[in-house]
Structures are given as C-alpha cells and as structure tokens.
Design a protein around this motif. Structure first.
Motif, mmCIF file in Angstrom:
data_model
loop_
_atom_site.group_PDB
_atom_site.id
_atom_site.type_symbol
_atom_site.label_atom_id
_atom_site.label_comp_id
_atom_site.label_asym_id
_atom_site.label_seq_id
_atom_site.Cartn_x
_atom_site.Cartn_y
_atom_site.Cartn_z
ATOM 1 N N ARG A 1 0.838 -1.190 0.000
ATOM 2 C CA ARG A 1 0.000 0.000 0.000
ATOM 3 C C ARG A 1 0.876 1.244 0.000
ATOM 4 O O ARG A 1 2.014 1.222 0.482
ATOM 5 N N GLN A 2 0.318 2.302 -0.557
ATOM 6 C CA GLN A 2 1.006 3.580 -0.560
ATOM 7 C C GLN A 2 0.013 4.681 -0.221
ATOM 8 O O GLN A 2 -0.946 4.897 -0.960
ATOM 9 N N ALA A 3 0.256 5.316 0.899
ATOM 10 C CA ALA A 3 -0.579 6.425 1.338
ATOM 11 C C ALA A 3 -0.015 7.723 0.769
ATOM 12 O O ALA A 3 1.181 7.798 0.440
ATOM 13 N N LYS B 1 3.635 9.163 1.400
ATOM 14 C CA LYS B 1 4.422 8.124 2.082
ATOM 15 C C LYS B 1 4.976 7.133 1.074
ATOM 16 O O LYS B 1 4.497 7.028 -0.048
ATOM 17 N N ARG C 1 5.796 3.378 -0.409
ATOM 18 C CA ARG C 1 5.049 2.126 -0.496
ATOM 19 C C ARG C 1 5.572 1.149 0.541
ATOM 20 O O ARG C 1 6.783 1.054 0.767
ATOM 21 N N THR D 1 -5.865 4.020 5.100
ATOM 22 C CA THR D 1 -6.188 4.674 3.828
ATOM 23 C C THR D 1 -4.953 4.720 2.929
ATOM 24 O O THR D 1 -3.891 5.198 3.336
ATOM 25 N N ALA D 2 -5.106 4.186 1.724
ATOM 26 C CA ALA D 2 -3.980 4.102 0.790
ATOM 27 C C ALA D 2 -4.471 3.483 -0.516
ATOM 28 O O ALA D 2 -5.579 2.946 -0.579
ATOM 29 N N TYR E 1 -3.863 0.323 -2.634
ATOM 30 C CA TYR E 1 -3.365 -1.018 -2.391
ATOM 31 C C TYR E 1 -3.032 -1.690 -3.729
ATOM 32 O O TYR E 1 -3.826 -1.643 -4.668
#
Length: 118
Positions: free
Chosen positions: A38-40, A43, A45, A90-91, A93
């Motif tokens: 995931r990558q918010a 931020k 991954r 929350t991200a 995916y």
C-alpha cells in the motif's frame, strides 16, 4: 500477457471491513508468492502482507490480527480480508507476484483505493 487485477477498494467507516481481490493471469500462479502493498499520500510504499506458494503468510505488525490474506489457486486469485479498518489504513493497495515472499517482485497490478473515514 501477464496481468494482476486488484479490486475491492472503496470508502468505509472506521471499524468497517473490505475484501480486496487480486486476480492473476499469464503466469503459473500456484508457483508464485503474492504480496499486498500500500502507498498512502506522501508516504513510501510498504508491504502489508504476503502469501507464498505453500500458503505460508506474513503480515506487517500494524495489520496483524486485523487483516487476513488467502489464496485460491483454482481461481488464480489472492484475497486480503481487512477488518477493523482504521483511517491510517487509507492508501492505494497493490498486489504483486514474486518467486517467494521477500524476493524481488516480478509483476505488479494496478492499485485499488481504500479510504477509511473517521
């Protein structure tokens, strides 16, 4: 053609659940590990979970006890059941395939957005 199709994202309230799916084609699925990343926003991954060809699973500490990864080799699909979701989940995916968990990822799917509201 290799394809990894991630789906199942959406908007959910904190404490709710979602199930993500990663449908694969174009390679010998049962021989590969599948990981969820995931990558918010803003931020890097990060890997959330992985399941190898033997069905052994790995989880990031922040999701242990809340997320469950599983695979159905007959359907060439890996699932990520996400319960007790938090706003910090929350991200976008992504799923990815590799020869083993921790190995370099060979194939990536497109992302599916998960938004958890407080």
């Amino acid at each position: 053609e290799v394809q990894l199709q991630a789906s199942g994202g959406g908007l959910v309230q904190a404490g709710g659940s979602l199930r993500l799916s990663c449908a694969a084609s174009g390679f010998t699925f049962e021989h590969y590990a599948i990981g969820w990343f995931r990558q918010a926003p803003g931020k890097e991954r990060e890997e959330v979970s992985c399941i190898n060809s033997a069905g052994v699973t790995y989880y990031q500490d922040s999701v242990k006890g809340r997320f469950t990864i599983s695979r159905d080799n007959a359907k060439n699909t890996v699932y990520l059941q996400m319960n007790s979701l938090k706003p910090e989940d929350t991200a976008v995916y992504y799923c990815a395939a590799s020869r083993g968990c921790g190995y370099p990822r060979e194939y990536w799917g497109q992302g599916t957005l998960v938004t958890v509201s407080s």
